[in-house]
Design an enzyme around this catalytic site. Structure first.
Site, PDB file in Angstrom:
ATOM      1  N   TYR A   1       0.862  -1.190   0.000  1.00  0.00           N
ATOM      2  CA  TYR A   1       0.000   0.000   0.000  1.00  0.00           C
ATOM      3  C   TYR A   1       0.894   1.234   0.000  1.00  0.00           C
ATOM      4  CZ  TYR A   1      -3.751   3.235   1.221  1.00  0.00           C
ATOM      5  OH  TYR A   1      -4.654   4.265   1.201  1.00  0.00           O
TER       6      TYR A   1
ATOM      7  N   ASP B   1       9.387   3.074   0.940  1.00  0.00           N
ATOM      8  CA  ASP B   1       8.212   3.708   1.539  1.00  0.00           C
ATOM      9  C   ASP B   1       8.245   3.475   3.050  1.00  0.00           C
ATOM     10  OD1 ASP B   1       5.790   4.589   2.404  1.00  0.00           O
ATOM     11  OD2 ASP B   1       4.623   3.662   0.799  1.00  0.00           O
TER      12      ASP B   1
ATOM     13  N   LYS C   1       2.604   9.601   8.814  1.00  0.00           N
ATOM     14  CA  LYS C   1       2.262   9.050  10.130  1.00  0.00           C
ATOM     15  C   LYS C   1       3.099   9.647  11.277  1.00  0.00           C
ATOM     16  CE  LYS C   1       0.353   4.834   8.066  1.00  0.00           C
ATOM     17  NZ  LYS C   1      -1.088   4.955   8.023  1.00  0.00           N
TER      18      LYS C   1
END
Ligand code: PLP
Length: 450
Positions: A162, A257, A285
């Site tokens: 993702y 990522d 995040k």
């Protein structure tokens, strides 16, 4: 802990979960959300009708719904709240900054510059840093930078990974039908066929297939984007090293990522934890301590394409955003680093996560549930399987419907898990939360009817 969070935490001896208690105020909010918001929710996840709730407030590892029911949280703002709910250090830093100004845009502001200064020595690949406002923006801009730098168009990603919400990311994230590699499967309507033609998909943890795909497509590949720990699946020994070596060999940009792993596995994220230095890394995040902050970091020659001094030349890659370099987010990021730089933080959270996995496995084994609990460091998961998955297809082959039903049973017992999603643990989870989690899991096993 503030006086108010201390008193909230003190209520934690009460039973966890809703237990049939729904106050009129929460019932009305859920009804209004249903009428006003698509699907009655704020994004891409919805709980079954009978389990819907409205978050009211949180403290550390716990939160309360609008009816006053208490839960232990392993979703943690989709992994953003590594410091738990409402950490005093961040609340204070944000309030202090808000009194001095919220946002500025363009040019420079002090908190953002200081945050870049603090981050640069921590992140191995970070010769330059550009802030964004989300993980999706970070991966989108990293991809554009890679295309600008190489003059090539295609991107290779791994099945099941993702990377956010944009068109290049919403391919083969959780495909319901499995295509032959390297063809992508769209995860959503609305992605042009032409975009799909620009993406290649490879199986995670399969070095041989990756090696042959990159050799075949190197002439058209701008970048390989990879989650160092894909969702919850750890890399097999040599996999990330092979991605690093082969991208370098074939003149392809490696984008790591780190939206999830950044600051969670070490201050230097997966780069420090696995000893891999990519060309670019993307963040979101934890970097903003719960506020909307992301970043792209990486090699100066790639990042400097975003220098506005190059505008109007073919060497310029546009990267901008109204809210980037946000002062509240930067203040929250700085306060987060202050906490994470304290000695013992990572050792403690890793030990707590090991204890959680072992304790849950013991409960599930006692009930003969056929569940394997796994994960590495401060992320964990459980599947109805006797083995730990190595790629998306391993996970997809397990009974995910049964798992979601069991996760709902855990939630009825006060443990918040997002169905079919890996779970997090914060640095505020203690033995007390773990013991309550084991007791809740025990109750869930007793009442679970598949
Ligand atoms: C690895 C990874 N990359 C990118 C993203 C997208 O981040 P955001 O939701 O902040 O846009 C996520 C979100 O969960 C993620 O897990």
């Amino acid at each position: 802990m503030t006086a108010s969070t201390a008193s909230l935490a003190a209520t934690s001896a009460t039973a966890l979960g809703r237990g049939g208690n729904m106050a009129p105020v929460e019932r009305d909010e859920i009804a209004d959300a249903k009428a006003l918001l698509p699907g009655g929710v704020l994004g891409g996840n919805a709980l079954p009708e009978d389990l819907r709730f409205v978050y009211s407030h949180g403290a550390g590892p716990r939160f309360w719904d609008a009816s006053g029911n208490e839960y232990i949280d392993y979703v943690l703002g989709s992994g953003t709240l590594f410091l738990g709910h409402a950490p005093q250090a961040i609340a204070k830093a944000v309030a202090d900054q808000a009194a001095r100004g919220l946002h500025f845009f363009a040019y420079l502001n002090e908190p953002a510059v200081v945050l870049a200064r603090r981050l640069q020595p921590l992140l191995p690949c970070a010769e330059r840093i550009r802030f964004t406002t989300s993980g999706s923006e970070s991966t989108f801009h990293a991809i554009r930078l890679a295309r600008g730098f190489t003059g090539k168009s295609k991107i290779l990603k791994f099945e099941g990974a993702y990377h956010g919400t944009h068109d290049y990311a919403q391919l083969s994230t959780s495909p319901k039908t499995l295509a032959n590699f390297p063809s992508p499967v769209p995860d959503t309507a609305g992605i042009p066929r032409e975009v799909q033609d620009l993406m290649l998909v490879a199986p995670y943890n399969d070095i041989d297939t990756f090696a042959s795909l990159i050799a075949e497509h190197a002439h058209e590949l701008a970048a390989v984007i990879v989650e160092p720990i894909q969702r919850i699946i750890s890399p097999v020994p040599g996999f990330l090293e092979a991605v690093r070596e082969l991208t370098a060999k074939h003149g392809v940009v490696m984008i790591l990522d780190e939206v999830v792993t950044g600051f969670r596995y070490a201050l230097g994220g997966a780069q420090e934890y696995f000893g891999i230095t990519p060309d670019l890394a993307t963040y979101g995040k934890i970097i903003g301590g719960g506020l909307p902050v992301g970043a792209v970091a990486g090699r100066a020659d790639i990042m400097d394409q975003a220098d506005p001094g190059k505008k109007g030349t073919p060497a310029y890659v546009y990267q901008n955003g109204t809210l980037q370099g946000h002062m509240l987010g930067s203040a929250a990021g700085l306060a987060t680093l202050d906490v994470l730089e304290q000695p013992g933080v990572y050792t403690n959270v890793f030990a707590m996560a090991d204890k959680l996995r072992a304790g849950l496995q013991e409960v599930f084994d006692r009930h003969d549930m056929g569940i394997t609990v796994f994960g590495e460091g401060p992320m964990w998961h459980a599947l109805f399987s006797d083995k730990v998955p190595q790629n998306y297809r391993d996970t997809a082959a397990t009974d995910l419907k049964k798992l979601a039903a069991f996760e709902c049973e855990m939630f009825r017992n006060g443990i918040f898990l997002l169905p079919n999603n890996r779970r997090f643990i914060s640095i505020t989870h203690t033995d007390a939360e773990l013991e309550q989690t084991f007791a809740a899991a025990d109750r869930a096993c007793r009442t679970f009817k598949n």
